[in-house]
Design an enzyme around this catalytic site. Structure first.
Site, PDB file in Angstrom:
ATOM      1  N   HIS A 175       0.847  -1.208   0.000  1.00 13.35           N
ATOM      2  CA  HIS A 175       0.000   0.000   0.000  1.00 13.35           C
ATOM      3  C   HIS A 175       0.886   1.262   0.000  1.00 13.35           C
ATOM      4  O   HIS A 175       0.891   2.031   0.962  1.00 13.35           O
ATOM      5  CB  HIS A 175      -0.869  -0.073   1.254  1.00 13.35           C
ATOM      6  CG  HIS A 175      -2.016   0.880   1.310  1.00 13.35           C
ATOM      7  ND1 HIS A 175      -1.899   2.225   1.054  1.00 13.35           N
ATOM      8  CD2 HIS A 175      -3.325   0.669   1.600  1.00 13.35           C
ATOM      9  CE1 HIS A 175      -3.078   2.789   1.204  1.00 13.35           C
ATOM     10  NE2 HIS A 175      -3.961   1.870   1.532  1.00 13.35           N
ATOM     11  N   GLU A 185      -0.692   1.129  -5.497  1.00 12.76           N
ATOM     12  CA  GLU A 185      -0.444  -0.079  -4.705  1.00 12.76           C
ATOM     13  C   GLU A 185      -0.363  -1.305  -5.606  1.00 12.76           C
ATOM     14  O   GLU A 185      -1.352  -1.664  -6.248  1.00 12.76           O
ATOM     15  CB  GLU A 185      -1.585  -0.258  -3.692  1.00 12.76           C
ATOM     16  CG  GLU A 185      -1.885   1.017  -2.911  1.00 12.76           C
ATOM     17  CD  GLU A 185      -3.197   0.930  -2.137  1.00 12.76           C
ATOM     18  OE1 GLU A 185      -3.594  -0.169  -1.737  1.00 12.76           O
ATOM     19  OE2 GLU A 185      -3.832   1.982  -1.949  1.00 12.76           O
TER      20      GLU A 185
HETATM   21  C1  BG6 Z   1      -6.935   1.933  -0.004  1.00 13.17           C
HETATM   22  C2  BG6 Z   1      -8.368   1.521  -0.214  1.00 13.17           C
HETATM   23  O1  BG6 Z   1      -6.092   0.918  -0.450  1.00 13.17           O
HETATM   24  O2  BG6 Z   1      -6.691   2.155   1.382  1.00 13.17           O
HETATM   25  C3  BG6 Z   1      -9.280   2.579   0.351  1.00 13.17           C
HETATM   26  O3  BG6 Z   1      -8.598   1.299  -1.591  1.00 13.17           O
HETATM   27  C4  BG6 Z   1      -8.954   2.856   1.813  1.00 13.17           C
HETATM   28  O4  BG6 Z   1     -10.634   2.180   0.205  1.00 13.17           O
HETATM   29  C5  BG6 Z   1      -7.468   3.193   1.924  1.00 13.17           C
HETATM   30  O5  BG6 Z   1      -9.736   3.934   2.271  1.00 13.17           O
HETATM   31  C6  BG6 Z   1      -6.999   3.474   3.355  1.00 13.17           C
HETATM   32  O6  BG6 Z   1      -7.317   2.417   4.194  1.00 13.17           O
HETATM   33  P1  BG6 Z   1      -6.959   2.482   5.730  1.00 13.17           P
HETATM   34  O7  BG6 Z   1      -7.547   1.251   6.354  1.00 13.17           O
HETATM   35  O8  BG6 Z   1      -5.466   2.490   5.843  1.00 13.17           O
HETATM   36  O9  BG6 Z   1      -7.560   3.757   6.251  1.00 13.17           O
END
Ligand code: BG6
EC number: 5.1.3.15
Length: 313
Positions: free
Chosen positions: A167, A271
């Site tokens: 991510h 990502e």
């Molecule tokens: C992204 C998702 O990868 O991560 C989103 O596609 C999400 O939908 C974002 O809001 C952040 O996620 P988190 O759990 O780290 O707040």
């Protein structure tokens, strides 16, 4: 600084959390927290930070760190019964002192190997035995390389399936000046429209509002071109067919307690992922997913900023 010896050092980071600092001979560096197996910094030899970490990031387990490179495993987002993005980013990893050999990057000395294995309590959440090995390495020219090796070690003969993402939060000068090349004309699932499937238009992707899309069957190279910084990030990936593009924009930014109201202007998540077709492993089988990130300075591109050349090169 040039002439330094490459080093790998275990030390304390924010709130006393253990982190490993990698430095190569030319001065590029990376930092990896054992909490989450989470890369939180990747700097050029000029000490420019290339990853975004929020000023409001909490660094308090079990909340995942906001920014850097969280690992999403064994579930991407809310695509399943587990917590959002799975549990790997909320666990304490260990240093793996004796990992199985890597055939490819044996010449590279600036790396750390981490490992995550389930505890008895973890079985209640996900009833599978696994070994997740993560190598974080600095390559020639300061490239950042992440290799995940996930093995099914179930003794009961059961296979398991998972989805996965690196991510990555890239630091950008101004989101409205950024474009992404390599995802044109591809199909994507739009998370902002109940994951409905659409086809991307033919131009590079630019940003003027929130985006949360899962591009499917993407090429192995994707480029993020930051005009203002005169910098291009190149992602090269292997074993990771999908690519998520996310920016929360202003409204969602305000709703996130660990993210500044205006910080969406200075980040973009692209990502490398395996989401549409979950990976299934039988006992004894191993999966490998690799991401290599380069930051190409403007001088490389000057006068010939043709991202297609970057992508093909
Ligand atoms: C992204 C998702 O990868 O991560 C989103 O596609 C999400 O939908 C974002 O809001 C952040 O996620 P988190 O759990 O780290 O707040």
């Amino acid at each position: 600084m040039a002439g330094e010896k490459p080093s790998v050092e275990l030390c304390k980071g924010v709130n006393g959390l253990d982190k490993v600092v990698l430095r190569d001979a030319l001065g590029s560096s990376a930092e990896v927290y054992l909490f989450g197996g989470h890369v939180t910094s990747w700097r050029t030899d000029h000490r420019d930070e290339l990853l975004f970490v929020s000023n409001k990031a909490i660094f308090k387990p079990p909340k995942a760190i906001r920014g850097g490179i969280p690992i999403c495993f064994p579930q991407f987002s809310s695509h399943g019964n587990l917590e959002q993005h799975g549990f790997a980013r909320n666990k304490f990893w260990s240093i793996d002192t004796d990992p199985p050999p890597f055939p490819s990057d044996s010449s590279n000395k600036t790396f750390v190997d981490l490992i995550l294995k389930p505890t008895d309590d973890d079985f209640k959440i996900w009833p599978h035995s696994y070994e997740f090995r993560l190598r974080v390495a600095l390559g020639l020219g300061g490239d950042l390389m992440l290799t995940s090796r996930i093995r099914n070690t179930n003794a009961d003969g059961k296979p398991f399936s998972f989805t996965f993402a690196y991510h990555t939060y890239f630091s950008v000068s101004d989101i409205s000046e950024v474009r992404v090349e390599g995802l044109e004309t591809l199909d994507y699932l739009d998370n902002l429209k109940e994951r409905e499937r659409f086809t991307e238009q033919g131009d590079a992707i630019t940003f003027e509002s929130g985006v949360d899309k899962i591009y499917l069957s993407t090429p192995t190279k994707i480029a993020i071109i930051d005009h203002e910084k005169k910098r291009t990030f190149v992602l090269r990936k292997d074993g990771l067919p999908d690519a998520v593009v996310w920016n929360p924009w202003d409204r969602k930014a305000k709703a996130m307690p660990d993210f500044g109201d205006d910080e969406y202007k200075h980040m973009l998540c692209v990502e490398a992922a395996a989401i549409e077709k979950p990976i299934t492993l039988k006992p004894g089988e191993e999966w490998k997913g690799r991401l290599e990130l380069s930051a190409v300075p403007s001088s490389y591109c000057s006068g010939q900023l043709d991202p297609r050349k970057v992508l093909q090169g």
